[in-house]
Design a protein around this motif. Structure first.
Motif, mmCIF file in Angstrom:
data_model
loop_
_atom_site.group_PDB
_atom_site.id
_atom_site.type_symbol
_atom_site.label_atom_id
_atom_site.label_comp_id
_atom_site.label_asym_id
_atom_site.label_seq_id
_atom_site.Cartn_x
_atom_site.Cartn_y
_atom_site.Cartn_z
ATOM 1 N N ILE A 147 -20.027 110.300 119.858
ATOM 2 C CA ILE A 147 -19.450 108.958 119.958
ATOM 3 C C ILE A 147 -17.961 108.905 119.612
ATOM 4 O O ILE A 147 -17.422 107.817 119.419
ATOM 5 N N VAL A 148 -17.301 110.066 119.554
ATOM 6 C CA VAL A 148 -15.862 110.064 119.267
ATOM 7 C C VAL A 148 -15.149 109.269 120.357
ATOM 8 O O VAL A 148 -15.415 109.429 121.546
ATOM 9 N N GLY A 149 -14.257 108.398 119.945
ATOM 10 C CA GLY A 149 -13.517 107.547 120.865
ATOM 11 C C GLY A 149 -13.310 106.184 120.248
ATOM 12 O O GLY A 149 -13.676 105.936 119.095
ATOM 13 N N THR A 150 -12.718 105.281 121.008
ATOM 14 C CA THR A 150 -12.443 103.931 120.532
ATOM 15 C C THR A 150 -13.396 102.952 121.209
ATOM 16 O O THR A 150 -13.509 102.933 122.431
ATOM 17 N N TRP A 151 -14.049 102.146 120.402
ATOM 18 C CA TRP A 151 -15.060 101.185 120.837
ATOM 19 C C TRP A 151 -14.537 99.780 120.551
ATOM 20 O O TRP A 151 -13.965 99.532 119.497
ATOM 21 N N HIS A 152 -14.737 98.848 121.483
ATOM 22 C CA HIS A 152 -14.153 97.514 121.368
ATOM 23 C C HIS A 152 -15.207 96.437 121.605
ATOM 24 O O HIS A 152 -16.120 96.612 122.406
ATOM 25 N N GLY A 153 -15.034 95.307 120.913
ATOM 26 C CA GLY A 153 -15.908 94.161 121.137
ATOM 27 C C GLY A 153 -15.398 92.936 120.407
ATOM 28 O O GLY A 153 -14.478 93.012 119.589
ATOM 29 N N THR A 154 -15.971 91.782 120.736
ATOM 30 C CA THR A 154 -15.650 90.532 120.051
ATOM 31 C C THR A 154 -16.922 90.003 119.406
ATOM 32 O O THR A 154 -18.036 90.344 119.817
ATOM 33 N N TYR A 155 -16.738 89.135 118.402
ATOM 34 C CA TYR A 155 -17.891 88.614 117.668
ATOM 35 C C TYR A 155 -17.473 87.381 116.882
ATOM 36 O O TYR A 155 -16.284 87.077 116.736
ATOM 37 N N LEU A 156 -18.450 86.667 116.356
ATOM 38 C CA LEU A 156 -18.220 85.568 115.434
ATOM 39 C C LEU A 156 -18.492 86.079 114.033
ATOM 40 O O LEU A 156 -19.480 86.780 113.800
ATOM 41 N N LEU A 181 -13.291 99.941 116.824
ATOM 42 C CA LEU A 181 -13.837 100.953 115.935
ATOM 43 C C LEU A 181 -13.512 102.310 116.550
ATOM 44 O O LEU A 181 -14.029 102.655 117.606
ATOM 45 N N GLU A 182 -12.608 103.021 115.898
ATOM 46 C CA GLU A 182 -12.200 104.334 116.404
ATOM 47 C C GLU A 182 -12.936 105.420 115.623
ATOM 48 O O GLU A 182 -12.674 105.631 114.439
ATOM 49 N N ILE A 183 -13.863 106.073 116.306
ATOM 50 C CA ILE A 183 -14.569 107.209 115.710
ATOM 51 C C ILE A 183 -13.671 108.416 115.945
ATOM 52 O O ILE A 183 -13.478 108.851 117.080
ATOM 53 N N THR A 184 -13.097 108.953 114.870
ATOM 54 C CA THR A 184 -12.102 110.010 115.013
ATOM 55 C C THR A 184 -12.678 111.408 114.880
ATOM 56 O O THR A 184 -12.090 112.358 115.401
ATOM 57 N N LYS A 185 -13.814 111.548 114.198
ATOM 58 C CA LYS A 185 -14.316 112.894 113.950
ATOM 59 C C LYS A 185 -15.798 112.868 113.627
ATOM 60 O O LYS A 185 -16.287 111.960 112.959
ATOM 61 N N LEU A 186 -16.510 113.879 114.120
ATOM 62 C CA LEU A 186 -17.903 114.118 113.753
ATOM 63 C C LEU A 186 -17.992 115.503 113.131
ATOM 64 O O LEU A 186 -17.513 116.478 113.710
ATOM 65 N N ASP A 187 -18.574 115.588 111.962
ATOM 66 C CA ASP A 187 -18.855 116.862 111.295
ATOM 67 C C ASP A 187 -20.355 116.916 111.054
ATOM 68 O O ASP A 187 -20.841 116.362 110.060
ATOM 69 N N GLY A 188 -21.084 117.540 111.983
ATOM 70 C CA GLY A 188 -22.538 117.494 111.869
ATOM 71 C C GLY A 188 -22.994 116.060 111.990
ATOM 72 O O GLY A 188 -22.715 115.394 112.965
ATOM 73 N N ASN A 189 -23.655 115.561 110.961
ATOM 74 C CA ASN A 189 -24.113 114.172 110.980
ATOM 75 C C ASN A 189 -23.089 113.204 110.384
ATOM 76 O O ASN A 189 -23.290 111.996 110.419
ATOM 77 N N LEU A 190 -21.978 113.721 109.844
ATOM 78 C CA LEU A 190 -20.981 112.873 109.190
ATOM 79 C C LEU A 190 -19.985 112.292 110.192
ATOM 80 O O LEU A 190 -19.551 112.975 111.121
ATOM 81 N N ALA A 246 -21.940 92.801 116.172
ATOM 82 C CA ALA A 246 -21.080 93.002 117.341
ATOM 83 C C ALA A 246 -21.661 94.078 118.243
ATOM 84 O O ALA A 246 -22.325 95.002 117.777
ATOM 85 N N GLN A 247 -21.388 93.915 119.515
ATOM 86 C CA GLN A 247 -21.733 94.923 120.513
ATOM 87 C C GLN A 247 -20.424 95.525 120.990
ATOM 88 O O GLN A 247 -19.535 94.802 121.450
ATOM 89 N N LEU A 248 -20.292 96.856 120.889
ATOM 90 C CA LEU A 248 -19.039 97.542 121.195
ATOM 91 C C LEU A 248 -19.226 98.464 122.389
ATOM 92 O O LEU A 248 -20.209 99.194 122.479
ATOM 93 N N VAL A 249 -18.249 98.440 123.287
ATOM 94 C CA VAL A 249 -18.245 99.352 124.430
ATOM 95 C C VAL A 249 -17.038 100.263 124.318
ATOM 96 O O VAL A 249 -16.013 99.890 123.747
ATOM 97 N N LYS A 250 -17.163 101.443 124.864
ATOM 98 C CA LYS A 250 -16.096 102.428 124.760
ATOM 99 C C LYS A 250 -14.942 102.035 125.664
ATOM 100 O O LYS A 250 -15.128 101.694 126.830
#
Length: 152
Positions: A32-41, A62-71, A144-148
């Motif tokens: 899921i590395v990447g930038t995810w965007h959405g709007t919400y109340l 929400l920018e997921i910058t790194k995955l280390d195993g499950n982290l 919120a629902q976020l799309v890449k």
């Protein structure tokens, strides 16, 4: 009897070649590395200084910058619709070991006047990240629902 033996052999072969989800190598977790965007109340508890403003429409990246195993290492940027300045918060989290589509992120504010600390509970399904957020110290909650975002 023969059918029972055949099932046992088939199960043994399947287990031999199955690759278990392990926290060490990251296998089995969504990439899921990447930038995810959405709007919400967003809603505020009565003790929050923003409570009188009612429900506020907000956007986040929400920018997921790194995955280390499950982290998971992430940066969360959010702002109220119509504002130009982003509030920036850092987060660390982990995928669940029993359900690799689910994760949690613990967030701590680093910039802006309205930072908070809280927990994201998330799930990744069909190329969408869905999160619920609770900020117990400040009485903030949203879903919120976020799309890449497309890579630029």
């Amino acid at each position: 009897m023969i059918q029972f033996l055949a099932r046992g052999i088939a199960l043994s072969i399947a287990l031999t070649f199955a690759t278990p989800i392990t926290a060490d190598d990251g296998s089995g977790f969504p990439q899921i590395v990447g930038t995810w965007h959405g709007t919400y109340l967003v809603a505020f508890a009565k003790s929050n200084p923003n409570h009188d403003k009612g429900l506020l429409r907000t956007e986040m990246e929400l920018e997921i910058t790194k995955l280390d195993g499950n982290l998971i290492t992430a940066t969360n940027r959010w702002r109220r619709i119509g504002e130009t300045e982003w509030i920036v918060e850092e987060a660390m989290g982990t995928f669940s070991l029993d359900d690799p589509t689910r994760f949690v992120l613990a967030e701590a504010g680093i910039s802006g006047d309205d930072v908070s600390s809280g927990i994201f509970n998330g799930v990744y399904v069909d190329d969408v990240i869905m999160v619920t957020y609770a900020g117990p110290g400040t009485g903030v909650a949203f879903a919120a629902q976020l799309v890449k975002k497309d890579q630029e």
